[in-house]
Design an enzyme around this catalytic site. Structure first.
Site, mmCIF file in Angstrom:
data_model
loop_
_atom_site.group_PDB
_atom_site.id
_atom_site.type_symbol
_atom_site.label_atom_id
_atom_site.label_comp_id
_atom_site.label_asym_id
_atom_site.label_seq_id
_atom_site.Cartn_x
_atom_site.Cartn_y
_atom_site.Cartn_z
ATOM 1 N N ASP A 19 6.507 12.308 -2.385
ATOM 2 C CA ASP A 19 5.405 11.348 -2.246
ATOM 3 C C ASP A 19 4.716 11.598 -0.903
ATOM 4 O O ASP A 19 5.297 12.203 0.006
ATOM 5 C CB ASP A 19 5.939 9.907 -2.342
ATOM 6 C CG ASP A 19 4.881 8.922 -2.838
ATOM 7 O OD1 ASP A 19 3.677 9.239 -2.755
ATOM 8 O OD2 ASP A 19 5.269 7.828 -3.297
ATOM 9 N N HIS A 47 -4.319 5.225 0.717
ATOM 10 C CA HIS A 47 -4.819 4.032 0.010
ATOM 11 C C HIS A 47 -6.252 3.720 0.413
ATOM 12 O O HIS A 47 -6.669 2.553 0.486
ATOM 13 C CB HIS A 47 -3.899 2.818 0.212
ATOM 14 C CG HIS A 47 -2.628 2.916 -0.592
ATOM 15 N ND1 HIS A 47 -1.815 1.836 -0.875
ATOM 16 C CD2 HIS A 47 -2.046 3.974 -1.209
ATOM 17 C CE1 HIS A 47 -0.784 2.232 -1.610
ATOM 18 N NE2 HIS A 47 -0.899 3.522 -1.816
ATOM 19 N N HIS A 79 5.015 9.847 -8.593
ATOM 20 C CA HIS A 79 4.388 8.822 -9.455
ATOM 21 C C HIS A 79 2.978 9.193 -9.877
ATOM 22 O O HIS A 79 2.185 9.713 -9.110
ATOM 23 C CB HIS A 79 4.460 7.434 -8.823
ATOM 24 C CG HIS A 79 3.713 7.236 -7.542
ATOM 25 N ND1 HIS A 79 2.441 6.719 -7.515
ATOM 26 C CD2 HIS A 79 4.058 7.445 -6.252
ATOM 27 C CE1 HIS A 79 2.040 6.630 -6.256
ATOM 28 N NE2 HIS A 79 2.990 7.061 -5.457
ATOM 29 N N ASP A 116 -2.322 10.228 -3.360
ATOM 30 C CA ASP A 116 -1.073 9.460 -3.503
ATOM 31 C C ASP A 116 -1.009 8.980 -4.949
ATOM 32 O O ASP A 116 -1.717 8.050 -5.313
ATOM 33 C CB ASP A 116 -1.103 8.275 -2.526
ATOM 34 C CG ASP A 116 0.066 7.328 -2.713
ATOM 35 O OD1 ASP A 116 1.050 7.701 -3.364
ATOM 36 O OD2 ASP A 116 -0.023 6.187 -2.209
ATOM 37 N N GLU A 131 4.985 2.775 -9.656
ATOM 38 C CA GLU A 131 5.390 2.864 -8.242
ATOM 39 C C GLU A 131 4.556 1.967 -7.347
ATOM 40 O O GLU A 131 5.074 1.346 -6.423
ATOM 41 C CB GLU A 131 5.286 4.323 -7.766
ATOM 42 C CG GLU A 131 5.995 4.586 -6.435
ATOM 43 C CD GLU A 131 5.150 4.297 -5.195
ATOM 44 O OE1 GLU A 131 5.711 4.305 -4.089
ATOM 45 O OE2 GLU A 131 3.936 4.053 -5.327
ATOM 46 N N GLU A 132 3.256 1.929 -7.598
ATOM 47 C CA GLU A 132 2.366 1.206 -6.677
ATOM 48 C C GLU A 132 2.623 -0.303 -6.658
ATOM 49 O O GLU A 132 2.123 -0.999 -5.788
ATOM 50 C CB GLU A 132 0.893 1.490 -7.009
ATOM 51 C CG GLU A 132 0.444 2.919 -6.702
ATOM 52 C CD GLU A 132 0.430 3.284 -5.210
ATOM 53 O OE1 GLU A 132 0.723 2.407 -4.378
ATOM 54 O OE2 GLU A 132 0.142 4.448 -4.896
HETATM 55 ZN ZN LIG Z 1 2.817 7.037 -3.392
#
Ligand SMILES: [Zn+2]
Length: 351
Positions: free
Chosen positions: A246, A326, A73, A191, A225-226
């Protein structure tokens, strides 16, 4: 078939370029355009976009009886202007799952709907230690109400902020602060830009060597995706296998680290496809790829989004270990190369 050598410098260069191209979920076109531009010269590829904006690339293989798919992503965490405060500062609403403490003090950019870019900083509304009591600062909850954006522009009221072009609903990107030190890559949004860069490096590696995938392969660059529904659409229906590329979750109790690729056997949504996971492990052993098997306790992937939307395909998940996900993330080139070699081995594997 042995995997040709991955071009590490290319991988890093494209990763840094991607990291410095803002793409909060919902505003991903610039980053997606960049990916398409990088892939464009590759022979045997055709390009399309889903209506919701994902890039889908069909890469012709030696065989086409059991097509495969990879997804990674391009969208990242971010925020949006919720309200222009009477002070002219901004209240935000979050895009994706993160805690406010992870961006406190971070530089940001308001991507105004009129095209303007306005710089600023995300701060607690009681930011100054010389004005507020230390205990009060410590006790103040980091939430939507107490965090704000201080704009790098002369504004002390709502009207002046509006004059800058800022409106409710404008996107906000966080400064990635990319730094490469001793083989570590430290940045926000590894990410999943790390894995997008890995896929681009694998494509370059194969095509420079005059190789193509063993099976026709779809490359799906997801853009939601998030928020949980990225690959719910866009994986072509004739794909037999879907390998999600991922980040792997690093932390206490995790097998993953920044120097290995990981295969996730189970996450919050349950187990992945046993047969495909086993096939990937056999390939990793064969190619002496440094990898670990792991379980991610608070994690969902785009493969599961596709399963939930009715996708009938075997799904597995591999990726590099990313520390402090994150948050202000970090990985190491060894994990990226391990993942790249794994993806390349999979693409070249004729079963
Ligand atoms: Zn991810």
């Amino acid at each position: 078939m042995p995997v040709p050598e991955i071009n590490t410098q290319y991988l890093l260069d494209i990763l840094i370029k991607l990291l410095n191209t803002p793409s909060p979920t919902g505003l991903t076109d610039n980053a997606t355009d960049l990916v398409e531009k990088m892939l464009m010269p590759t022979k045997g590829m055709s390009f399309s976009r889903t209506r919701k904006g994902a890039l889908v690339v069909k890469w012709d293989g030696d065989q086409k009886d059991t097509p495969r798919a990879l997804t990674a992503h391009i969208d990242t965490l971010g925020a949006m202007v919720k309200m222009i405060k009477p002070s002219g500062r901004l209240m935000l609403t979050r895009i994706g799952g993160f805690n406010w403490n992870t961006v406190e003090g971070e530089g940001c950019c308001i991507l105004a709907s009129n095209g303007a870019f306005i710089r600023g900083t995300i701060l607690l509304n009681k930011a100054s230690s010389h004005v507020y009591d230390g205990q009060e600062i410590q006790d103040t909850k980091r939430n939507d109400e107490n965090m704000e954006v201080r704009l790098d522009a002369r504004t002390v009221n709502r009207a002046e902020t509006e004059t800058l072009g800022i409106r409710v609903g404008d996107y906000v990107s966080f400064d990635p602060r990319v730094e490469v030190v001793e083989g570590f890559i430290r940045s926000r949004h590894l990410d999943d830009k790390a894995c997008v860069a890995v896929i681009l490096a694998v494509v370059k590696c194969l095509s420079d060597a005059g190789l193509k995938p063993a099976q026709t392969t779809y490359l799906h660059f997801s853009n939601y995706e998030e928020v949980g529904h990225g690959a719910a659409a866009g994986i072509p229906g004739d794909a037999h296998e879907l390998v999600v590329v991922d980040m792997a979750a690093v932390g206490e109790g995790q097998a993953s680290d920044e120097f290995h690729a990981s295969i996730c056997i189970k996450d919050s949504s349950g187990p992945y496809h046993h047969g495909l996971s086993q096939k990937l492990r056999v390939l990793a052993d064969l190619h002496k790829i440094p990898y670990v098997t792991d379980i991610y306790p608070h994690y969902g992937s785009d493969g599961e989004a596709f399963w939930r939307s009715g996708g009938d395909v075997a799904v597995a998940l591999i990726g590099p270990g990313v520390d402090a996900s994150h948050n202000y993330e970090r990985t190491h080139i060894e994990a990226l190369l391990a993942t790249a070699n794994w993806v390349a081995a999979y693409l070249l594997d004729g079963d």
